[in-house]
Design a protein around this motif. Structure first.
Motif, PDB file in Angstrom:
ATOM      1  N   VAL A  61      67.878  29.791  35.367  1.00 57.27           N
ATOM      2  CA  VAL A  61      69.127  29.114  34.998  1.00 57.27           C
ATOM      3  C   VAL A  61      70.217  30.112  34.602  1.00 57.27           C
ATOM      4  O   VAL A  61      71.363  30.022  35.062  1.00 57.27           O
ATOM      5  CB  VAL A  61      68.889  28.104  33.859  1.00 57.27           C
ATOM      6  CG1 VAL A  61      70.221  27.566  33.330  1.00 57.27           C
ATOM      7  CG2 VAL A  61      68.028  26.957  34.349  1.00 57.27           C
ATOM      8  N   LEU A  62      69.886  31.064  33.754  1.00 53.38           N
ATOM      9  CA  LEU A  62      70.885  32.032  33.300  1.00 53.38           C
ATOM     10  C   LEU A  62      71.398  32.886  34.462  1.00 53.38           C
ATOM     11  O   LEU A  62      72.606  33.143  34.574  1.00 53.38           O
ATOM     12  CB  LEU A  62      70.309  32.927  32.205  1.00 53.38           C
ATOM     13  CG  LEU A  62      71.282  33.949  31.586  1.00 53.38           C
ATOM     14  CD1 LEU A  62      72.500  33.233  31.002  1.00 53.38           C
ATOM     15  CD2 LEU A  62      70.582  34.781  30.506  1.00 53.38           C
ATOM     16  N   LEU A  63      70.487  33.311  35.340  1.00 50.08           N
ATOM     17  CA  LEU A  63      70.893  34.103  36.502  1.00 50.08           C
ATOM     18  C   LEU A  63      71.825  33.289  37.411  1.00 50.08           C
ATOM     19  O   LEU A  63      72.841  33.799  37.903  1.00 50.08           O
ATOM     20  CB  LEU A  63      69.662  34.552  37.294  1.00 50.08           C
ATOM     21  CG  LEU A  63      68.733  35.571  36.622  1.00 50.08           C
ATOM     22  CD1 LEU A  63      67.493  35.792  37.476  1.00 50.08           C
ATOM     23  CD2 LEU A  63      69.472  36.889  36.406  1.00 50.08           C
ATOM     24  N   LEU A  64      71.464  32.025  37.635  1.00 51.43           N
ATOM     25  CA  LEU A  64      72.294  31.160  38.461  1.00 51.43           C
ATOM     26  C   LEU A  64      73.674  30.955  37.842  1.00 51.43           C
ATOM     27  O   LEU A  64      74.699  31.004  38.532  1.00 51.43           O
ATOM     28  CB  LEU A  64      71.617  29.800  38.639  1.00 51.43           C
ATOM     29  CG  LEU A  64      70.587  29.645  39.755  1.00 51.43           C
ATOM     30  CD1 LEU A  64      69.940  28.275  39.670  1.00 51.43           C
ATOM     31  CD2 LEU A  64      71.219  29.850  41.117  1.00 51.43           C
ATOM     32  N   VAL A 105      79.200  23.308  37.249  1.00 52.80           N
ATOM     33  CA  VAL A 105      79.174  22.197  36.289  1.00 52.80           C
ATOM     34  C   VAL A 105      77.766  21.626  36.139  1.00 52.80           C
ATOM     35  O   VAL A 105      77.437  21.047  35.091  1.00 52.80           O
ATOM     36  CB  VAL A 105      80.168  21.079  36.684  1.00 52.80           C
ATOM     37  CG1 VAL A 105      81.591  21.614  36.681  1.00 52.80           C
ATOM     38  CG2 VAL A 105      79.820  20.443  38.023  1.00 52.80           C
ATOM     39  N   LEU A 106      76.932  21.787  37.169  1.00 51.18           N
ATOM     40  CA  LEU A 106      75.545  21.348  37.030  1.00 51.18           C
ATOM     41  C   LEU A 106      74.767  22.257  36.088  1.00 51.18           C
ATOM     42  O   LEU A 106      73.830  21.818  35.414  1.00 51.18           O
ATOM     43  CB  LEU A 106      74.857  21.309  38.401  1.00 51.18           C
ATOM     44  CG  LEU A 106      75.294  20.169  39.328  1.00 51.18           C
ATOM     45  CD1 LEU A 106      74.703  20.348  40.711  1.00 51.18           C
ATOM     46  CD2 LEU A 106      74.886  18.818  38.745  1.00 51.18           C
ATOM     47  N   LEU A 107      75.157  23.514  36.038  1.00 51.68           N
ATOM     48  CA  LEU A 107      74.491  24.475  35.162  1.00 51.68           C
ATOM     49  C   LEU A 107      75.127  24.514  33.777  1.00 51.68           C
ATOM     50  O   LEU A 107      74.467  24.843  32.794  1.00 51.68           O
ATOM     51  CB  LEU A 107      74.538  25.869  35.791  1.00 51.68           C
ATOM     52  CG  LEU A 107      73.813  26.018  37.133  1.00 51.68           C
ATOM     53  CD1 LEU A 107      74.220  27.312  37.817  1.00 51.68           C
ATOM     54  CD2 LEU A 107      72.303  25.970  36.928  1.00 51.68           C
ATOM     55  N   SER A 108      76.419  24.187  33.702  1.00 49.32           N
ATOM     56  CA  SER A 108      77.152  24.208  32.434  1.00 49.32           C
ATOM     57  C   SER A 108      78.099  23.007  32.408  1.00 49.32           C
ATOM     58  O   SER A 108      79.280  23.122  32.762  1.00 49.32           O
ATOM     59  CB  SER A 108      77.938  25.521  32.298  1.00 49.32           C
ATOM     60  OG  SER A 108      78.646  25.569  31.079  1.00 49.32           O
ATOM     61  N   PRO A 109      77.603  21.825  32.014  1.00 51.50           N
ATOM     62  CA  PRO A 109      78.332  20.567  32.138  1.00 51.50           C
ATOM     63  C   PRO A 109      79.706  20.523  31.465  1.00 51.50           C
ATOM     64  O   PRO A 109      80.561  19.743  31.881  1.00 51.50           O
ATOM     65  CB  PRO A 109      77.381  19.545  31.493  1.00 51.50           C
ATOM     66  CG  PRO A 109      76.034  20.145  31.670  1.00 51.50           C
ATOM     67  CD  PRO A 109      76.235  21.620  31.495  1.00 51.50           C
ATOM     68  N   ASP A 110      79.932  21.321  30.434  1.00 49.77           N
ATOM     69  CA  ASP A 110      81.213  21.261  29.730  1.00 49.77           C
ATOM     70  C   ASP A 110      82.115  22.442  30.053  1.00 49.77           C
ATOM     71  O   ASP A 110      82.971  22.823  29.246  1.00 49.77           O
ATOM     72  CB  ASP A 110      80.983  21.147  28.225  1.00 49.77           C
ATOM     73  CG  ASP A 110      80.544  19.739  27.824  1.00 49.77           C
ATOM     74  OD1 ASP A 110      81.129  18.769  28.346  1.00 49.77           O
ATOM     75  OD2 ASP A 110      79.620  19.602  27.008  1.00 49.77           O
ATOM     76  N   PHE A 111      81.946  23.020  31.232  1.00 48.35           N
ATOM     77  CA  PHE A 111      82.802  24.104  31.688  1.00 48.35           C
ATOM     78  C   PHE A 111      84.102  23.467  32.205  1.00 48.35           C
ATOM     79  O   PHE A 111      84.247  23.145  33.376  1.00 48.35           O
ATOM     80  CB  PHE A 111      82.119  24.902  32.803  1.00 48.35           C
ATOM     81  CG  PHE A 111      82.676  26.282  32.995  1.00 48.35           C
ATOM     82  CD1 PHE A 111      83.973  26.476  33.440  1.00 48.35           C
ATOM     83  CD2 PHE A 111      81.913  27.402  32.729  1.00 48.35           C
ATOM     84  CE1 PHE A 111      84.503  27.741  33.619  1.00 48.35           C
ATOM     85  CE2 PHE A 111      82.414  28.683  32.903  1.00 48.35           C
ATOM     86  CZ  PHE A 111      83.718  28.852  33.353  1.00 48.35           C
TER      87      PHE A 111
END
Length: 253
Positions: A61-64, A105-111
């Protein structure tokens, strides 16, 4: 990292009907893959997809996220330089921004910047399908992050734009109300979800207000500790009173 991100984006493109995302511990991939021959393996057990359900290894997740953020920031910077110009390069950059912002946004929804970039590009289009795609994407985010304010806010922006087509608005409102109820079942005391439902009331016609009163009365009786529903019913009453239907409201409360 770019290869992993490309694979992630290809998976998203290959199945536009993905309706659930989950982050899975690497140890669980062996069990999943033994149960499904059509699972997608990133070579190191990074992704799993079946029946429109997508699993992402928590290990990547972090790499993505870092790869998606870098790609997005570069793409949106270049796009803004060409914004307003009818150039093939601007159109191509817009496609890249939409693709990498979806992953982001799938990896960080509140971006918020990623969501806003999507608004910028979609607002320039005329295809109704693009607004439908935005509803689908935000619903996907809410499937695992039901309190994402950015995702709820994006849905309201989409609905405001779709409201110009009055022939489909009432159907959209019914679907939105059902979505909130479904999420509320899984995410207790979800103020953001119920606030979204309150916002929908101002767009509802007389018949839908009546139906919402009936539905919410039943739901409130089964979830007496969730005061968000009672706040919603008060909102319906207030809107009904403003429209001069106090007697109608009192009948159903």
């Amino acid at each position: 990292m770019s290869e992993l991100l490309n694979q992630f984006e290809c998976i998203l493109d290959s199945d536009p009907l993905i309706n659930e995302v989950g982050f899975i511990h690497p140890s669980q991939f062996a069990t999943l893959e033994s149960e499904a021959s059509d699972a997608l393996d990133g070579g190191d057990g990074s992704f799993w997809i079946r029946d429109h359900k997508l699993g992402i290894s928590s290990e990547v997740v972090l790499l993505l996220y870092k790869a998606a953020r870098e790609q997005f920031m570069n793409a949106i910077a270049e796009y803004r330089k060409l914004d307003g110009l009818s150039l093939p390069s601007a159109e191509a950059l817009g496609i890249v921004v939409m693709k990498c912002s979806k992953a982001l946004v799938l990896l960080s929804p509140d971006f918020g910047t990623a969501w806003n970039s999507r608004k910028l590009i979609v607002s320039k289009k005329t295809q109704a399908s693009m607004f439908t795609d935005e509803l689908r994407l935000s619903a996907l985010v809410l499937s695992y992050s039901p309190k994402s304010e950015q995702a709820w806010s994006h849905r309201r922006w989409v609905i405001k734009n779709m409201a110009r087509n009055r022939t489909t608005l009432q159907e959209i409102l019914r679907e939105e109300s059902d979505l909130v109820e479904k999420i509320a079942e899984r995410s207790k005391m979800n103020y953001r979800a119920w606030n979204h439902r309150c916002w929908l009331v101002s767009y509802m016609d007389r018949e839908q207000v009546i139906q919402e009163l009936k539905k919410s009365k039943t739901w409130a009786g089964l979830h007496v500790s969730d005061n968000s529903c009672f706040h919603y019913r008060m909102r319906i009453a207030a809107v009904s009173k403003k429209r001069g239907r106090v007697i109608l409201v009192l009948k159903f409360i």
